[in-house]
Design a protein around this motif. Structure first.
Motif, PDB file in Angstrom:
ATOM      1  N   ASN A   9     -40.456  -2.583  24.046  1.00 13.43           N
ATOM      2  CA  ASN A   9     -39.639  -2.225  22.317  1.00 13.43           C
ATOM      3  C   ASN A   9     -39.675  -3.841  21.642  1.00 13.43           C
ATOM      4  O   ASN A   9     -40.452  -4.590  22.278  1.00 13.43           O
ATOM      5  N   LEU A  10     -37.844  -2.871  21.013  1.00 12.47           N
ATOM      6  CA  LEU A  10     -38.377  -4.315  20.175  1.00 12.47           C
ATOM      7  C   LEU A  10     -38.488  -6.412  20.796  1.00 12.47           C
ATOM      8  O   LEU A  10     -38.072  -6.521  19.617  1.00 12.47           O
ATOM      9  N   GLU A  11     -36.988  -6.124  21.451  1.00 10.47           N
ATOM     10  CA  GLU A  11     -36.348  -7.253  22.231  1.00 10.47           C
ATOM     11  C   GLU A  11     -37.941  -8.215  22.575  1.00 10.47           C
ATOM     12  O   GLU A  11     -38.653  -9.829  22.479  1.00 10.47           O
ATOM     13  N   TYR A  12     -39.128  -7.587  23.324  1.00 15.70           N
ATOM     14  CA  TYR A  12     -40.096  -7.906  24.409  1.00 15.70           C
ATOM     15  C   TYR A  12     -41.864  -6.893  23.966  1.00 15.70           C
ATOM     16  O   TYR A  12     -42.159  -6.621  25.014  1.00 15.70           O
ATOM     17  N   PRO A  13     -42.133  -7.240  22.784  1.00 14.37           N
ATOM     18  CA  PRO A  13     -42.814  -6.562  22.422  1.00 14.37           C
ATOM     19  C   PRO A  13     -44.176  -6.776  23.074  1.00 14.37           C
ATOM     20  O   PRO A  13     -44.443  -7.845  22.445  1.00 14.37           O
ATOM     21  N   ILE A  18     -33.960  -6.351  11.916  1.00 15.66           N
ATOM     22  CA  ILE A  18     -34.627  -5.435  13.203  1.00 15.66           C
ATOM     23  C   ILE A  18     -33.124  -5.268  13.357  1.00 15.66           C
ATOM     24  O   ILE A  18     -31.969  -5.686  14.099  1.00 15.66           O
ATOM     25  N   GLY A  19     -33.474  -4.302  13.876  1.00 17.20           N
ATOM     26  CA  GLY A  19     -32.118  -2.963  14.719  1.00 17.20           C
ATOM     27  C   GLY A  19     -31.330  -3.378  13.895  1.00 17.20           C
ATOM     28  O   GLY A  19     -29.816  -3.256  14.609  1.00 17.20           O
ATOM     29  N   PHE A  54     -40.069   1.290  16.480  1.00 18.03           N
ATOM     30  CA  PHE A  54     -40.814   1.250  15.778  1.00 18.03           C
ATOM     31  C   PHE A  54     -41.174  -0.206  14.600  1.00 18.03           C
ATOM     32  O   PHE A  54     -39.459  -0.219  14.695  1.00 18.03           O
ATOM     33  N   LEU A  55     -41.937  -0.416  14.356  1.00 14.32           N
ATOM     34  CA  LEU A  55     -41.531  -1.533  13.402  1.00 14.32           C
ATOM     35  C   LEU A  55     -42.330  -0.826  12.532  1.00 14.32           C
ATOM     36  O   LEU A  55     -43.316   0.120  11.982  1.00 14.32           O
ATOM     37  N   VAL A  56     -41.337  -1.032  10.800  1.00 14.49           N
ATOM     38  CA  VAL A  56     -42.068   0.261   9.673  1.00 14.49           C
ATOM     39  C   VAL A  56     -42.194  -0.756   9.048  1.00 14.49           C
ATOM     40  O   VAL A  56     -41.473  -1.259   8.312  1.00 14.49           O
ATOM     41  N   GLU A  57     -43.634  -0.847   7.927  1.00 15.11           N
ATOM     42  CA  GLU A  57     -43.625  -1.314   6.914  1.00 15.11           C
ATOM     43  C   GLU A  57     -44.326  -0.658   5.531  1.00 15.11           C
ATOM     44  O   GLU A  57     -44.739   0.097   5.833  1.00 15.11           O
ATOM     45  N   CYS A  58     -42.196  -1.212   5.329  1.00 15.89           N
ATOM     46  CA  CYS A  58     -42.395  -0.611   3.571  1.00 15.89           C
ATOM     47  C   CYS A  58     -42.580  -1.258   2.602  1.00 15.89           C
ATOM     48  O   CYS A  58     -42.442  -2.283   2.591  1.00 15.89           O
ATOM     49  N   GLY A  66     -37.195  -2.697  11.822  1.00  9.83           N
ATOM     50  CA  GLY A  66     -37.470  -2.447  13.408  1.00  9.83           C
ATOM     51  C   GLY A  66     -36.495  -1.824  13.495  1.00  9.83           C
ATOM     52  O   GLY A  66     -34.979  -1.919  13.746  1.00  9.83           O
ATOM     53  N   MET A  67     -36.689  -0.453  14.002  1.00  2.00           N
ATOM     54  CA  MET A  67     -35.863   0.707  14.654  1.00  2.00           C
ATOM     55  C   MET A  67     -36.251   0.800  16.100  1.00  2.00           C
ATOM     56  O   MET A  67     -37.124   1.233  16.200  1.00  2.00           O
ATOM     57  N   ASP A  68     -35.589   1.641  16.990  1.00  2.00           N
ATOM     58  CA  ASP A  68     -35.143   2.061  18.627  1.00  2.00           C
ATOM     59  C   ASP A  68     -35.772   3.280  17.967  1.00  2.00           C
ATOM     60  O   ASP A  68     -34.592   4.585  17.406  1.00  2.00           O
TER      61      ASP A  68
END
Length: 616
Positions: free
Chosen positions: A172-176, A74-75, A228-232, A103-105
């Motif tokens: 955002n990723l920190e406080y979804p 994440i990040g 974004f949360l990316v599931e690969c 997890g990416m901004d």
């Protein structure tokens, strides 16, 4: 209540809905300690945590080749010099059925267009402009950079991750709070559901949550998601999830997640053991409301989850907001009908003396019995998600809350039919502040707003600051200085006239009445003419025309000042100032010095000078 624990847990909302295998082995890639590692330790059998650079070490890569079921970063990718290389080698650490959760901004996230600063440059708009204004020598000192969705896709293509699924994350990723699969769009007003969070809220100048309706209609929602949360995956299988709503700010006892799944099932799940009894109560509430004649979506409680069928129908609030603009009579009828359901939702009880005048009292007051938690199905109301009730509760408090939610953020609705119409129709006027307080108390308590006050002040924007920031944008630097800053410059021997007699004027007088003599207050409301505020007469604006321009200083003390500016301009008055309650104004002696400097009449500091030793 451990407030620090609530804040520490918040990042877990990004993944605590994800169905990790209890026998799985996970790699957590992070450079700083976070609660994500703790989440993985609760979900998986074995967890290894390592830094971003260390995860690329050849010894580590050879030691753990195809060893992990999950890799969570994440990040991290945007902080690495060569993210394509990192994504490529991380793939070699996964088993055949393994998954990389990235997890990416988003550098094109809506938050940055609203004024939030880039996390790596700490400046506005750098990411939006693709960092073109960052000097070459300064780029060496950056800890990373954000990427757009298209750029992230290109990275994944180059690193061999052809199979992936994007989720858009807000705020955002920190406080979804809200997570949407790339093939799913919000079906509700985000202005009600979303509570934006920022790294630098003091630089924000737009209300982000009210922009999403048009962003969605124009097909830009996923492109402009904040994160974004990316599931690969290697085997092209993914979680069967379309949408997730997370409530981490409620604390572990009340923390819930609502998941809309691909198989048309909506699952509500308690995120921690301590809150699982709430799901059983949800089923009990459903049965109680149905026993009182309300149509409630039927759910099933099993295996620590409460599941209902997905209903592909319009949210009632969305329907009502459309209806008021098409058929006002029908809109009023529907509001009346909704009020009747609130009154019908529970047994009526007699109120004690202390509650006299509160109207009908409900044995169970379902506080979330509002159009936001109701479908409109071909003329039928179908209620859902009735998690909360208060015993011995006034129906009017729920009715007031429902009306406020319907109107919230939509100024056009108030112009068509003011909400005050329903306050008067339903007899809410006499106790209006009581209903407002009770509605506020519900959300304040539920979201721990008192306990999290310092945290929210740090990351949530202040509406008055947004107002000030907007003012600055609307004027050139010199105009802003003259109109909003130099209120008292060159006011010596001038008559100061305040335009407006509301709260802004009272704030102004509290700050400056002792320093400056106020000649008069003017107001367009003729009923106030002849009255006073703190001994100062309130007069008609026509008095302005009787005073020569060089002898007056007009200061507008009204929040929504645009109409007053136009009024003054039509009167031929162009020399005015606007009071901003957030601005810091100089003391009178400092303003006087600035005035004297402007006129070239600066007094000498000393009247008599002595030179020591001149006669020796």
């Amino acid at each position: 209540m451990d407030v620090d624990k609530i804040i520490w847990d918040m990042p877990q909302g990004l993944l605590n809905w994800y169905d990790f295998s209890t026998e799985g082995k996970a790699l957590c890639i992070e450079d700083e300690a976070s609660s994500i590692k703790e989440l993985l330790q609760e979900k998986c059998k074995e967890v290894i945590c390592i830094g971003g650079i260390a995860s690329l070490d050849e010894v580590f890569l050879s030691q753990f080749k195809e060893a992990f079921d999950y890799i969570v970063a994440i990040g991290m990718a945007e902080r690495l010099t060569d993210p394509v290389h990192a994504l490529s080698v991380w793939k070699g650490l996964l088993k055949r059925e393994g998954r990389l959760l990235l997890g990416m901004d988003n550098r094109l996230g809506l938050r940055y267009f609203c004024g939030d600063r880039d996390p790596f440059t700490d400046r506005n708009f750098d990411g939006i402009e693709n960092y073109r204004r960052v000097l070459k020598e300064d780029r060496k000192n950056l800890r990373g950079r954000n990427y757009s969705k298209e750029e992230i896709c290109n990275m994944l293509d180059l690193s061999g991750w052809a199979e992936r699924k994007f989720y858009s994350v807000l705020p955002n990723l920190e406080y979804p709070q809200l997570i949407y699969s790339e093939d799913y769009l919000p079906e509700e007003e985000l202005a009600i559901r979303l509570f934006p969070m920022y790294r630098n809220p003091d630089s924000v100048f737009l209300e982000e949550e009210f922009l999403y309706t048009d962003i969605i209609k124009n097909g830009m929602f996923h492109t402009m998601a904040n994160s974004f949360l990316v599931e690969c995956t290697k085997d092209n299988t993914y979680e069967n999830v379309k949408h997730v709503t997370v409530s981490m700010d409620r604390g572990r006892e009340n923390a819930m997640v609502t998941i809309i799944r691909d198989n048309h099932i909506v699952e509500k799940r308690a995120l921690y053991e301590v809150g699982r009894d709430k799901l059983q109560k949800l089923k009990e509430n459903e049965e109680d409301l149905r026993a009182h004649g309300l149509n409630v979506l039927e759910g099933k409680y099993e295996r620590n989850s409460y599941c209902t069928p997905y209903m592909d129908r319009e949210i009632l609030m969305v329907y009502l907001r459309r209806l008021i603009k098409k058929d006002l009579k029908k809109f009023i009828e529907e509001i009346d009908r909704f009020r009747d359901f609130i009154l019908q939702s529970s047994d009526h009880i007699s109120a004690g003396e202390e509650l006299e005048g509160m109207g009908i009292m409900l044995k169970r007051g379902y506080l979330d019995l509002v159009p936001l938690n109701c479908f409109y199905d071909n003329g039928k109301y179908v209620f859902y998600d009735q998690e909360f009730y208060e015993e011995n509760y006034p129906a009017n408090a729920i009715i007031f809350r429902a009306i406020e939610i319907i109107y919230m953020g939509d100024l056009e609705m108030d112009s068509i039919l003011p909400r005050e119409y329903f306050w008067k129709k339903y007899g809410l006027e006499a106790q209006l502040e009581t209903w407002r307080r009770m509605a506020s108390e519900f959300t304040t308590k539920l979201r721990n707003q008192r306990e999290l006050r310092s945290f929210n002040e740090r990351f949530q924007r202040n509406m008055e600051i947004i107002h000030t920031n907007r003012q600055r944008i609307n004027y050139s630097a010199s105009e802003y200085q003259r109109i909003f800053v130099d209120l008292f410059r060159n006011t010596e021997n001038k008559k100061i006239i305040l335009f407006g007699s509301g709260n802004f004027t009272k704030r102004f007088l509290a700050q400056f009445k002792k320093q400056y003599e106020i000649y008069a207050i003017v107001d367009n409301d003729s009923s106030k003419w002849g009255t006073q505020i703190e001994g100062i007469d309130i007069l008609s604006p026509k008095i302005i025309e009787t005073i020569p321009e060089e002898e007056r200083r007009i200061i507008i003390c009204i929040k929504n000042y645009v109409a007053i500016v136009h009024q003054l301009q039509e009167m031929g008055v162009n020399n005015y100032c606007i009071y901003d309650i957030n601005a810091e104004y100089p003391r009178k002696q400092d303003a006087l010095k600035a005035t004297l400097k402007d006129t070239g009449s600066m007094p000498k500091k000393y009247h008599t000078g002595y030179i020591a030793g001149v006669f020796d």
